[in-house]
Structure formats: structure tokens, C-alpha cells
Design a protein around this motif. Structure first.
Motif, mmCIF file in Angstrom:
data_model
loop_
_atom_site.group_PDB
_atom_site.id
_atom_site.type_symbol
_atom_site.label_atom_id
_atom_site.label_comp_id
_atom_site.label_asym_id
_atom_site.label_seq_id
_atom_site.Cartn_x
_atom_site.Cartn_y
_atom_site.Cartn_z
ATOM 1 N N VAL A 137 -55.754 4.821 -52.068
ATOM 2 C CA VAL A 137 -55.518 4.648 -53.498
ATOM 3 C C VAL A 137 -56.825 4.207 -54.151
ATOM 4 O O VAL A 137 -57.464 3.250 -53.703
ATOM 5 N N TYR A 138 -57.227 4.934 -55.172
ATOM 6 C CA TYR A 138 -58.417 4.582 -55.939
ATOM 7 C C TYR A 138 -57.956 3.875 -57.202
ATOM 8 O O TYR A 138 -57.545 4.514 -58.174
ATOM 9 N N TRP A 139 -57.985 2.555 -57.179
ATOM 10 C CA TRP A 139 -57.498 1.771 -58.323
ATOM 11 C C TRP A 139 -58.516 1.846 -59.452
ATOM 12 O O TRP A 139 -59.704 2.023 -59.215
ATOM 13 N N GLN B 9 -42.621 -6.352 -63.039
ATOM 14 C CA GLN B 9 -43.700 -6.466 -64.029
ATOM 15 C C GLN B 9 -44.829 -5.521 -63.637
ATOM 16 O O GLN B 9 -45.304 -5.543 -62.497
ATOM 17 N N ALA B 10 -45.254 -4.686 -64.580
ATOM 18 C CA ALA B 10 -46.310 -3.715 -64.286
ATOM 19 C C ALA B 10 -47.670 -4.407 -64.299
ATOM 20 O O ALA B 10 -48.015 -5.079 -65.259
ATOM 21 N N LEU B 11 -48.435 -4.231 -63.223
ATOM 22 C CA LEU B 11 -49.805 -4.769 -63.183
ATOM 23 C C LEU B 11 -50.808 -3.682 -63.534
ATOM 24 O O LEU B 11 -51.922 -3.961 -63.947
ATOM 25 N N PRO B 13 -50.806 0.620 -65.269
ATOM 26 C CA PRO B 13 -49.912 1.526 -65.988
ATOM 27 C C PRO B 13 -48.962 2.254 -65.023
ATOM 28 O O PRO B 13 -49.353 2.575 -63.906
ATOM 29 N N ALA B 218 -49.702 -1.521 -68.615
ATOM 30 C CA ALA B 218 -49.682 -2.728 -67.791
ATOM 31 C C ALA B 218 -49.119 -3.882 -68.608
ATOM 32 O O ALA B 218 -49.336 -3.939 -69.822
ATOM 33 N N TYR B 242 -45.104 -6.868 -53.921
ATOM 34 C CA TYR B 242 -45.637 -5.857 -54.824
ATOM 35 C C TYR B 242 -45.182 -4.476 -54.375
ATOM 36 O O TYR B 242 -45.105 -4.207 -53.179
ATOM 37 N N GLN B 244 -45.432 -0.079 -55.263
ATOM 38 C CA GLN B 244 -46.092 0.961 -56.052
ATOM 39 C C GLN B 244 -45.085 2.077 -56.295
ATOM 40 O O GLN B 244 -44.591 2.688 -55.358
ATOM 41 N N ALA B 249 -50.008 7.930 -57.931
ATOM 42 C CA ALA B 249 -50.235 6.717 -57.147
ATOM 43 C C ALA B 249 -51.661 6.631 -56.630
ATOM 44 O O ALA B 249 -52.241 5.546 -56.580
ATOM 45 N N GLY B 252 -54.068 4.899 -58.760
ATOM 46 C CA GLY B 252 -53.811 3.505 -59.095
ATOM 47 C C GLY B 252 -52.701 3.219 -60.085
ATOM 48 O O GLY B 252 -52.599 2.117 -60.596
ATOM 49 N N ARG B 253 -51.820 4.165 -60.339
ATOM 50 C CA ARG B 253 -50.731 3.857 -61.269
ATOM 51 C C ARG B 253 -49.568 3.195 -60.523
ATOM 52 O O ARG B 253 -49.375 3.410 -59.332
ATOM 53 N N LEU B 255 -48.479 -0.090 -59.989
ATOM 54 C CA LEU B 255 -48.418 -1.323 -59.199
ATOM 55 C C LEU B 255 -47.526 -2.315 -59.940
ATOM 56 O O LEU B 255 -47.779 -2.641 -61.095
#
Lengths: 322, 262
Positions: A137-139, B9-11, B13, B218, B242, B244, B249, B252-253, B255
Motif C-alpha cells: 500500500v502506497y499511503w 472513523q476515517a483516517l 479518504p 478523512a 484499524y 482498510q 486500497a 492508501g484509501r 484506513l
């Protein structure tokens, strides 16, 4: 925008200011310049809520590899995003901070991976294919809260607008230059990038990816205008933790002299010492030492797992690994 | 039957996709409730992520198998708090009477004792926390709302449900807005992300490779309920702090942090 709003100073949220608080579209672009000045002067990171969110995000990604990327040159990413001043910037929707979109980092990674000459399997794991999702995953890269005032007013000046727009006439020294203001990220701004994986035992892959991404950020640049020197970073990687195999090798080096001194007359005592030491250690950690003992005993021609229960246990401990 | 309310809770988007290309400007919209248009995370997405690919006997008992229905039931995670960019205080967390009434109605139907106060608000007025007020107004994106009162009592109740204590970031940012205003921001106030694919040789955008994705920003908070024969199954909700969830994903969406222990 409502007329009453025109009297307000732009808000602290840079994204909101950029998208909603341009006072007018005047021909001399005074309003756009004033807006950019206000955003460049604003300090977003005094906001406690962002610091909290940043810490919470880092805590949520335990097991991730974090890279610290500091912009060496200005950064213009998301120039194509819709904006009333024509040039946008990637600004976090909720917090109003600049950020590095994970999709841009992944795209950069794909380019850098080609330079590294990764084979298809490696690319599939790191980047995925249309058939198969990536294992990594590339955050999004978050602004480090220590970077105060990350924005700057930037300008790009078109010297030969007629030549560029139609190509009908040649550029000359008599053309009117047309300066266009836009927002970019200041050099020296620091971002925190994270790579993680939901697969187990992916640590090596994460460090490989981090190394490639670092090379990309330092040499290929991120975002727009990289040919004009934008988007280059200085990256710090965390030191890679030693793998189990490396630790096992270190353990063996410590015992090496002792193993060489094993003789038929002290064999039983020494073997029970080693078995006690190694029995409960993870398989990759104990492997080099046990293999050395086996080799040593084979050298003495006394290796006989069929008869000797200690030898049998060594064989069994080694077998579990494979 | 045991029941439990919990929250997400979204950390980062969140993009719970619809799997369909829309006809609008947004190429990839997020999932929404048909009747209200409020974004949501479908229970099936939530359940899949909680199951986490496990197919052993214990997981089959909780989540079901082809032979047998699972013993844990989840409801869709509905939007409870939506972050909206605010003139003061960076962003506000908004909710509306309809959202609160539905939560209360569902909680009562499931026999939960928690209560959320039900203040009413209509038109262009708001109950607001201290950080988001400017000159007795709450200015969100292009909408100015008149502050009718403090949102403190409601914030206290919601904060208690979510965190078990008063969380300052929520206390000072909560705004209760009318159903219409909430609905407006659900339609137009979500994050829109432009994506492109570049040709690697020329570094120009590949032909046709520009698309717009929608995401729930977020800091959004979703509410969901769990039902089970055996309260022990609720441990599955907190197996990982946490999660996902949703699409995109690998960039990074989605989380999310699991909250609440009513």
C-alpha cells in the motif's frame, strides 16, 4: 460566492481559500496575487487537530516503513486540479495541508522500477497488474507538522503567448510576457511517506520498495514541471532491521570457535548446551549454528542420527525449517 | 439476541465504490443510500474485511459458509459525521436531525439503552462548537449558517458514544445543520480526486486516461450495529483496531479506526 464573503480575509484552510476565496477575475490578476500571498503567509500547522491526526495516522500504520522526504526544490503536484486560478495543487481536503498523493507515489514507483530492471514477478508484487492487486500500500505522504508555512507563491511567465497558442507567428522580443501566478510547495518542506503491506513477512519487500522510491524521488522527481527542476526530494530511510537469517549468522559467528572445539570426549555435554540454547529459537535463527555442528560432527565421522538421540534432535530441528 | 453499536472513523479518504461508472462528471462515485443520497459503507464490505479471508471453523461459525448462515449480523455503516471545509477552524464535523433520529430509532429497536439528544434545526441555522464559529456564523464551503446555539450537549453525547470521553477535536468542531444542508454537502461536499495515467516515455497524460474519483473525506465517522446470538462474537469487531475498507486500497484509501464499545 456571496458578496458578503468578499470582505473576508481568506481562511486558514489553503484548499478552501484557493477554491472559494478568489475575489474577482481582473485582467491584471491583482486578486489572484493577493490570494496567493495570503495563502503563502498562512501557517496551517499551528492547528492542533492536524498534529493529532498525523500522530493517529502513524500509530495506525504499525509495521509500515516510513520515509522522510524533504523537498530540495519547489514542488508542483496536482497542477491540473480544477481551480479558479487555473493551476491547482494537491491539498488535503480535510486539513488543508499539502500532501503527496499515494497514486502519484505509486506511479513514480512504477517508473523507477523500470530503471531498477525488476522482473515481472517483482513488479507484480510491488505494483500489481490489472489482474492482480499489489501486495503493498502506497499511503498518501503527509506533511510533517514541523514544516510550518509550506506554501509559496510561484510564477510561470509565458514570454511568447501568441507563438505558443497558435504557432502562427514567430516568437520575438516584442511579445508581451504574461506572468501567471500559482501555488507551489516551498523547498525544505518535509513529508512523511509510509509503505505497508497486509501480507506477513513482507518486511524485505517494503525496504526494497522504499529504496526504489527513494531513488525515484531523488532522481526522477514527483509531480509537474520536473524538467524545470520541480519535485526533487532528499529522502531519509529508516535503517533496515536485521533479518532472522542475518541474526542467525551472527549467532553462529559467536559460537564458531566453541563448535570447533567439540571432541568425542566433550560431545555430549556440548551438544546438550547447544540444544538447550537453540531449541526454542526461531528456525532461521538457529539454522546456521546447527548446520555447523552437523558439519563438524560429520567431519569427525561420528554423525549418526539413527542411534544418537542428540543427533536426531539436531536433524529434527533443522528439518522443521525446510 | 445480543446487540452492539460501533463506529468507524476515517483516517484517510474512503472510497466504497459502486462498481459502476456514473453518467456524471465524477467517473467513480462512492456508494450512497438510494433514498437519502447519504454516503455509506455497505455491510458486505465491512463483513468481508472483518472476516479477513479466514475460512476456518471458528470464522465459518461467525461469518457463515456455504452450508450455514453466519451468527454475526452487521448493518450498513451509515454516515454519522461528515467533515466539511470551514472558514473558521479548518473543518467542521456536521450531522443533522435525520441522521440522529435514525440512529436513535435503530438503537431503540435493537434494545440498546444509549440515547442521543434530538435537538431540532431547520433552514440556514446551526448549532455549533466554538472553533468553527466566525462572527456568529458557521461558514462552510459556499453556505453561511447562522449560529442558533451551542452544540456542546450533543457533542458530549456523541463524543461519549465514540470515545467514552470528551474528545476536544470533536467537541469544538461539531455542527448540527438542517437535513437539507447535510444532504447538500453529501452530494457536493465530498472529496473529488483527479487521477491521470502518464505515458512513461513522454510523461504526458495517456489518451483518455484522466478520471475523477469521489471519496468520503478523512475524519468522517460512520455508525453501524452488530447483532449476534453470542456476545463473544463482538470481539471480531475489535480483532484489529484499524481496518482498510473499500476501493483504491493500494494508494492508501479507506484506513478506518474502530470506535465505540456501547
Amino acid at each position: 460566492m456571496r458578496a458578503a464573503r468578499l470582505l473576508l480575509e481568506p481562511p486558514n484552510h489553503a484548499g478552501l481559500a484557493l477554491y472559494r476565496y478568489l475575489r474577482e477575475h481582473d485582467t491584471s490578476k491583482q486578486a489572484a496575487r493577493a490570494l496567493l500571498d495570503a495563502i503563502a503567509a498562512s501557517s496551517i500547522t499551528k492547528v492542533k487537530v492536524y498534529e493529532n491526526a498525523f500522530e493517529r495516522w502513524k500509530a495506525a500504520l504499525s509495521g509500515a516503513v516510513f520515509l522522510e522526504a524533504t523537498a530540495r526544490t519547489p514542488l508542483a503536484i496536482g497542477l491540473g486540479n480544477a481551480s479558479p486560478i487555473e493551476n491547482g495543487l494537491s491539498i488535503h481536503h480535510t486539513y488543508g495541508t499539502p500532501y503527496l498523493p499515494g497514486s502519484a507515489l505509486k506511479g513514480l514507483m512504477a517508473r523507477a522500477a523500470r530503471h531498477y530492471g525488476l522482473d515481472e514477478r517483482q513488479q507484480e508484487i510491488l505494483l500489481g497488474t490489472t489482474q492482480k492487486a499489489a501486495h503493498l500500500v502506497y499511503w498518501d505522504g503527509w506533511l510533517d507538522p514541523s514544516s510550518r508555512q509550506p506554501f509559496q507563491k510561484d510564477v510561470i511567465t509565458v514570454h511568447h503567448p501568441d507563438y505558443y497558442s497558435g504557432g502562427q507567428c514567430w516568437p520575438t522580443d516584442f511579445d508581451d510576457p504574461n506572468p501567471v501566478g500559482f501555488l507551489s510547495v516551498k523547498p525544505g518542506t518535509k513529508f512523511c511517506l509510509a509503505l505497508s503491506s497486509s501480507s506477513e513477512n513482507a518486511t524485505d519487500w517494503l525496504y526494497t520498495a522504499a529504496e526504489i522510491l527513494r531513488w525515484g524521488l531523488e532522481h526522477l522527481g514527483l509531480g509537474g514541471k520536473t524538467n524545470a527542476g520541480y519535485g526533487y526530494f532528499e529522502v531519509r530511510l529508516p535503517p533496515k532491521p536485521k533479518s532472522q537469517a542475518e541474526l542467525g549468522e551472527e549467532l553462529y559467528q559467536g559460537y564458531k570457535a566453541r563448535i570447533e572445539k567439540i571432541k568425542p570426549n566433550n560431545e555430549r555435554g556440548e551438544l546438550s548446551f547447544f540444544l538447550q540454547e537453540l531449541r526454542d529459537k526461531p528456525a532461521p535463527l538457529r539454522k546456521p549454528t546447527l548446520e555447523a555442528i552437523r558439519k563438524h560432527l560429520q567431519g569427525w565421522r561420528v554423525w549418526n542420527p539413527g542411534r544418537n538421540p542428540q543427533h536426531a534432535e539436531i536433524e529434527q530441528l533443522l528439518g522443521e525449517h525446510t | 439476541m445480543q446487540t452492539k453499536a460501533f463506529f468507524l472513523q476515517a483516517l484517510t479518504p474512503v472510497h466504497p465504490g459502486t462498481g459502476q461508472v456514473s453518467g456524471s462528471v465524477i467517473d467513480l462515485p462512492v456508494a450512497r443510500e438510494a433514498a437519502t443520497g447519504f454516503p455509506l459503507i455497505p455491510a458486505s464490505s465491512l463483513k468481508g474485511v472483518l472476516r479477513d479471508g479466514r475460512a476456518d471453523e471458528a470464522a465459518n461459525k461467525v461469518f457463515g459458509s456455504l452450508e450455514q448462515m453466519g451468527e454475526l449480523t452487521l448493518t450498513d455503516a451509515r454516515l454519522l459525521l461528515l467533515p466539511v471545509r470551514s472558514y473558521a477552524g479548518t473543518f467542521a464535523l456536521i450531522t443533522c436531525p435525520l441522521v440522529l433520529q435514525r440512529w436513535q430509532r435503530d438503537a431503540e429497536a435493537l434494545g440498546l439503552s444509549s440515547k442521543l439528544s434530538q435537538p431540532s434545526i431547520t433552514g440556514e441555522e446551526a448549532l455549533a462548537g466554538s472553533a468553527i464559529q466566525y462572527n456568529n456564523q458557521v461558514i462552510l464551503e459556499d453556505i453561511d449558517l447562522k449560529v442558533k446555539g451551542s452544540s456542546e450537549a450533543l457533542a458530549k453525547a456523541i463524543s461519549g458514544l465514540l470515545f467514552g470521553k470528551e474528545e476536544p477535536d470533536l467537541m469544538e468542531r461539531l455542527a448540527l445543520v438542517s437535513n437539507d444542508v447535510f444532504s447538500y454537502f453529501c452530494q457536493t461536499g465530498l472529496e473529488v480526486i483527479a487521477r491521470v495515467r502518464l505515458e512513461s516515455a513522454s510523461k504526458t497524460v495517456a489518451s483518455g486516461a484522466l478520471w475523477y474519483e469521489e471519496a468520503i473525506p478523512a475524519e468522517a465517522v460512520f455508525s453501524s450495529f452488530a447483532l449476534a446470538k453470542d456476545a463473544a462474537h463482538f470481539a471480531e469487531l475489535h480483532r484489529r483496531p484499524y481496518l482498510q475498507i473499500g476501493g483504491e486500497a493500494s494508494v492508501g484509501r479507506g484506513l478506518l479506526r474502530v470506535l465505540g464499545g456501547v
